[in-house]
Scaffold this motif. Structure first.
Motif, PDB file in Angstrom:
ATOM      1  N   GLY A  14      15.682   6.597 -12.155  1.00 19.82           N
ATOM      2  CA  GLY A  14      16.885   7.341 -11.785  1.00 19.82           C
ATOM      3  C   GLY A  14      16.602   8.805 -11.490  1.00 19.82           C
ATOM      4  O   GLY A  14      17.114   9.371 -10.518  1.00 19.82           O
ATOM      5  N   VAL A  15      15.757   9.409 -12.313  1.00 19.48           N
ATOM      6  CA  VAL A  15      15.382  10.811 -12.090  1.00 19.48           C
ATOM      7  C   VAL A  15      14.604  10.944 -10.781  1.00 19.48           C
ATOM      8  O   VAL A  15      14.864  11.844  -9.971  1.00 19.48           O
ATOM      9  CB  VAL A  15      14.564  11.355 -13.285  1.00 19.48           C
ATOM     10  CG1 VAL A  15      13.919  12.685 -12.958  1.00 19.48           C
ATOM     11  CG2 VAL A  15      15.458  11.490 -14.513  1.00 19.48           C
ATOM     12  N   ALA A  16      13.649  10.038 -10.547  1.00 15.62           N
ATOM     13  CA  ALA A  16      12.842  10.087  -9.322  1.00 15.62           C
ATOM     14  C   ALA A  16      13.722   9.900  -8.080  1.00 15.62           C
ATOM     15  O   ALA A  16      13.562  10.622  -7.086  1.00 15.62           O
ATOM     16  CB  ALA A  16      11.744   9.025  -9.363  1.00 15.62           C
ATOM     17  N   VAL A  17      14.660   8.974  -8.142  1.00 16.53           N
ATOM     18  CA  VAL A  17      15.571   8.742  -7.015  1.00 16.53           C
ATOM     19  C   VAL A  17      16.457   9.967  -6.777  1.00 16.53           C
ATOM     20  O   VAL A  17      16.690  10.365  -5.629  1.00 16.53           O
ATOM     21  CB  VAL A  17      16.421   7.473  -7.248  1.00 16.53           C
ATOM     22  CG1 VAL A  17      17.591   7.387  -6.285  1.00 16.53           C
ATOM     23  CG2 VAL A  17      15.553   6.227  -7.140  1.00 16.53           C
ATOM     24  N   THR A  18      16.919  10.584  -7.851  1.00 17.73           N
ATOM     25  CA  THR A  18      17.776  11.769  -7.716  1.00 17.73           C
ATOM     26  C   THR A  18      17.036  12.911  -7.034  1.00 17.73           C
ATOM     27  O   THR A  18      17.534  13.499  -6.067  1.00 17.73           O
ATOM     28  CB  THR A  18      18.305  12.218  -9.094  1.00 17.73           C
ATOM     29  OG1 THR A  18      19.055  11.149  -9.670  1.00 17.73           O
ATOM     30  CG2 THR A  18      19.181  13.456  -8.959  1.00 17.73           C
ATOM     31  N   TRP A  19      15.842  13.247  -7.539  1.00 19.06           N
ATOM     32  CA  TRP A  19      15.087  14.353  -6.938  1.00 19.06           C
ATOM     33  C   TRP A  19      14.676  14.034  -5.502  1.00 19.06           C
ATOM     34  O   TRP A  19      14.731  14.901  -4.624  1.00 19.06           O
ATOM     35  CB  TRP A  19      13.865  14.720  -7.782  1.00 19.06           C
ATOM     36  CG  TRP A  19      14.214  15.552  -8.970  1.00 19.06           C
ATOM     37  CD1 TRP A  19      14.148  15.195 -10.280  1.00 19.06           C
ATOM     38  CD2 TRP A  19      14.721  16.900  -8.956  1.00 19.06           C
ATOM     39  NE1 TRP A  19      14.577  16.228 -11.082  1.00 19.06           N
ATOM     40  CE2 TRP A  19      14.927  17.288 -10.298  1.00 19.06           C
ATOM     41  CE3 TRP A  19      15.018  17.807  -7.949  1.00 19.06           C
ATOM     42  CZ2 TRP A  19      15.403  18.548 -10.645  1.00 19.06           C
ATOM     43  CZ3 TRP A  19      15.490  19.065  -8.300  1.00 19.06           C
ATOM     44  CH2 TRP A  19      15.691  19.425  -9.629  1.00 19.06           C
ATOM     45  N   ALA A  20      14.274  12.789  -5.249  1.00 21.20           N
ATOM     46  CA  ALA A  20      13.890  12.405  -3.884  1.00 21.20           C
ATOM     47  C   ALA A  20      15.108  12.476  -2.956  1.00 21.20           C
ATOM     48  O   ALA A  20      15.000  12.953  -1.822  1.00 21.20           O
ATOM     49  CB  ALA A  20      13.290  11.006  -3.868  1.00 21.20           C
ATOM     50  N   GLY A  21      16.250  12.019  -3.443  1.00 25.37           N
ATOM     51  CA  GLY A  21      17.467  12.082  -2.636  1.00 25.37           C
ATOM     52  C   GLY A  21      17.872  13.506  -2.305  1.00 25.37           C
ATOM     53  O   GLY A  21      18.251  13.814  -1.162  1.00 25.37           O
ATOM     54  N   ALA A  30      14.602  12.649 -22.442  1.00 27.18           N
ATOM     55  CA  ALA A  30      14.716  11.364 -23.148  1.00 27.18           C
ATOM     56  C   ALA A  30      13.727  10.341 -22.590  1.00 27.18           C
ATOM     57  O   ALA A  30      12.970   9.719 -23.347  1.00 27.18           O
ATOM     58  CB  ALA A  30      16.152  10.839 -23.043  1.00 27.18           C
ATOM     59  N   GLY A  31      13.723  10.173 -21.290  1.00 29.97           N
ATOM     60  CA  GLY A  31      12.819   9.203 -20.675  1.00 29.97           C
ATOM     61  C   GLY A  31      11.364   9.602 -20.820  1.00 29.97           C
ATOM     62  O   GLY A  31      10.505   8.763 -21.114  1.00 29.97           O
ATOM     63  N   GLY A  32      11.079  10.868 -20.620  1.00 32.41           N
ATOM     64  CA  GLY A  32       9.705  11.351 -20.707  1.00 32.41           C
ATOM     65  C   GLY A  32       9.128  11.210 -22.100  1.00 32.41           C
ATOM     66  O   GLY A  32       8.001  10.727 -22.276  1.00 32.41           O
TER      67      GLY A  32
END
Length: 144
Positions: free
Chosen positions: A75-82, A53-55
């Motif tokens: 949110g996606v970047a924070v999730t994968w980084a976390g 959706a975001g992409g």
């Protein structure tokens, strides 16, 4: 504008890679040891839907001043980084970071952490640029 299009393409590619890899996504996420196995398909589904959706939003509307796709990307970047940071700190053996599903596999290490840090920096740049563009658009509208 170009940053939104490039990040939209990356996010869309991530979502498509994971969607095609759906049967393996629970196992890929299990390597991060973040919760019970029953939660992992749900996490995978949320990540895939958010990435697509975001992409697609960023990719197809690069001149848009909408904050929603930027927050989705963040949110996606924070999730994968976390996921990566906690697994790296716990010295977990993650053979495939899972960002693109079964494709473009990378073992979790410093290089993946640097990539995740760059995605977070880009999220900050994107948020700042979008807010500035929104402020300019509002000023132009009120000047009329």
């Amino acid at each position: 504008m170009w940053l939104r299009a490039v990040l939209g393409a990356i996010l869309t590619a991530m979502g498509l890679g994971q969607l095609v890899s759906w049967p393996a996504m629970s196992d890929i996420l299990a390597a991060y040891r973040i919760g019970p196995a029953v939660v992992l398909p749900w996490l995978a589904a949320v990540l895939i839907l958010a990435e697509l959706a975001g992409g697609l939003w960023l990719l197809t509307r690069p001149r848009s001043c909408a904050l929603t796709p930027v927050w989705i990307y963040t949110g996606v970047a924070v999730t994968w980084a976390g996921l990566a940071v906690q697994a790296f700190a716990r010295d977990l053996p993650v053979d495939n970071c899972g960002c693109f599903g079964r494709f473009l596999t990378q073992r979790l290490g410093w290089f993946v952490l640097v990539q995740d840090a760059l995605l977070l920096i880009y999220a900050g740049v994107l948020l700042r640029a979008t807010r500035k563009a929104r402020a300019r658009a509002a000023a132009a509208t009120s000047a009329r």
